[in-house]
Write a protein that holds these residues in place. Structure first.
Motif, PDB file in Angstrom:
ATOM      1  N   THR A  47       0.660   8.796  -6.743  1.00  0.00           N
ATOM      2  CA  THR A  47       0.814  10.241  -6.582  1.00  0.00           C
ATOM      3  C   THR A  47       2.124  10.779  -7.144  1.00  0.00           C
ATOM      4  N   LYS A  90      -8.760  -1.987   0.891  1.00  0.00           N
ATOM      5  CA  LYS A  90      -7.689  -1.015   1.165  1.00  0.00           C
ATOM      6  C   LYS A  90      -7.152  -0.404  -0.119  1.00  0.00           C
ATOM      7  N   GLN A  91      -7.027  -1.203  -1.167  1.00  0.00           N
ATOM      8  CA  GLN A  91      -6.556  -0.671  -2.444  1.00  0.00           C
ATOM      9  C   GLN A  91      -7.578   0.304  -3.033  1.00  0.00           C
ATOM     10  N   LEU A 107      -7.443   3.550  -1.224  1.00  0.00           N
ATOM     11  CA  LEU A 107      -6.248   4.300  -1.585  1.00  0.00           C
ATOM     12  C   LEU A 107      -6.420   4.987  -2.941  1.00  0.00           C
ATOM     13  N   GLU A 123      -8.589   7.996  -2.348  1.00  0.00           N
ATOM     14  CA  GLU A 123      -7.810   9.069  -1.731  1.00  0.00           C
ATOM     15  C   GLU A 123      -6.916   9.760  -2.752  1.00  0.00           C
ATOM     16  N   ALA A 124      -6.301   8.989  -3.637  1.00  0.00           N
ATOM     17  CA  ALA A 124      -5.453   9.573  -4.682  1.00  0.00           C
ATOM     18  C   ALA A 124      -6.282  10.472  -5.591  1.00  0.00           C
ATOM     19  N   TRP A 170       0.626   4.050  -3.003  1.00  0.00           N
ATOM     20  CA  TRP A 170       0.365   5.486  -2.813  1.00  0.00           C
ATOM     21  C   TRP A 170       1.459   6.326  -3.477  1.00  0.00           C
ATOM     22  N   ASP A 171       2.694   5.976  -3.224  1.00  0.00           N
ATOM     23  CA  ASP A 171       3.812   6.722  -3.813  1.00  0.00           C
ATOM     24  C   ASP A 171       3.743   6.707  -5.332  1.00  0.00           C
ATOM     25  N   LEU A 212       0.804  -1.221   0.000  1.00  0.00           N
ATOM     26  CA  LEU A 212       0.000   0.000   0.000  1.00  0.00           C
ATOM     27  C   LEU A 212       0.836   1.270   0.000  1.00  0.00           C
ATOM     28  N   ASP A 213       1.947   1.280   0.721  1.00  0.00           N
ATOM     29  CA  ASP A 213       2.807   2.471   0.726  1.00  0.00           C
ATOM     30  C   ASP A 213       3.381   2.733  -0.658  1.00  0.00           C
ATOM     31  N   GLU A 273      -6.826  13.702  -3.808  1.00  0.00           N
ATOM     32  CA  GLU A 273      -5.587  14.479  -3.719  1.00  0.00           C
ATOM     33  C   GLU A 273      -5.178  15.081  -5.063  1.00  0.00           C
TER      34      GLU A 273
END
Length: 93
Positions: free
Chosen positions: A43, A67-68, A71, A74-75, A39-40, A35-36, A78
């Motif tokens: 974004t 969870k994916q 994410l 959220e992206a 996200w990286d 997941l980290d 953002e």
């Protein structure tokens, strides 16, 4: 805008998902498949603008990939209009 569709009739596991993700989004081979790293990459590594769809999700997959999915949502918040994300459940007959 580039459109990328992930068909969950062809994705069985989280490992399957990450293999397809790397290929479809052109992520680097060193992508960490967690997941980290996701996200990286969403974004920072994904070429924008892009529209991403998850299609044919079963109820079980909705839970497995919760969870994916969160994410990606959220992206989208953002990154704004240059990154759109939608998901669709598999039709039940």
């Amino acid at each position: 805008m580039k459109q990328v569709k992930f068909d969950f009739e062809r994705i069985g596991t989280i490992d399957d998902f990450y293999v397809i993700l790397v290929r479809e989004l052109g992520l680097p081979e060193h992508f960490g498949r967690n997941l980290d790293a996701l996200w990286d990459s969403l974004t920072g590594d994904v070429a924008l603008p892009v529209s991403i769809q998850f299609v044919n999700l079963s109820m079980a997959q909705l839970e497995t990939f919760e969870k994916q999915i969160s994410l990606f949502e959220e992206a989208a918040e953002e990154l704004g209009a240059d990154f759109t994300f939608e998901y669709y459940l598999k039709p039940m007959y």
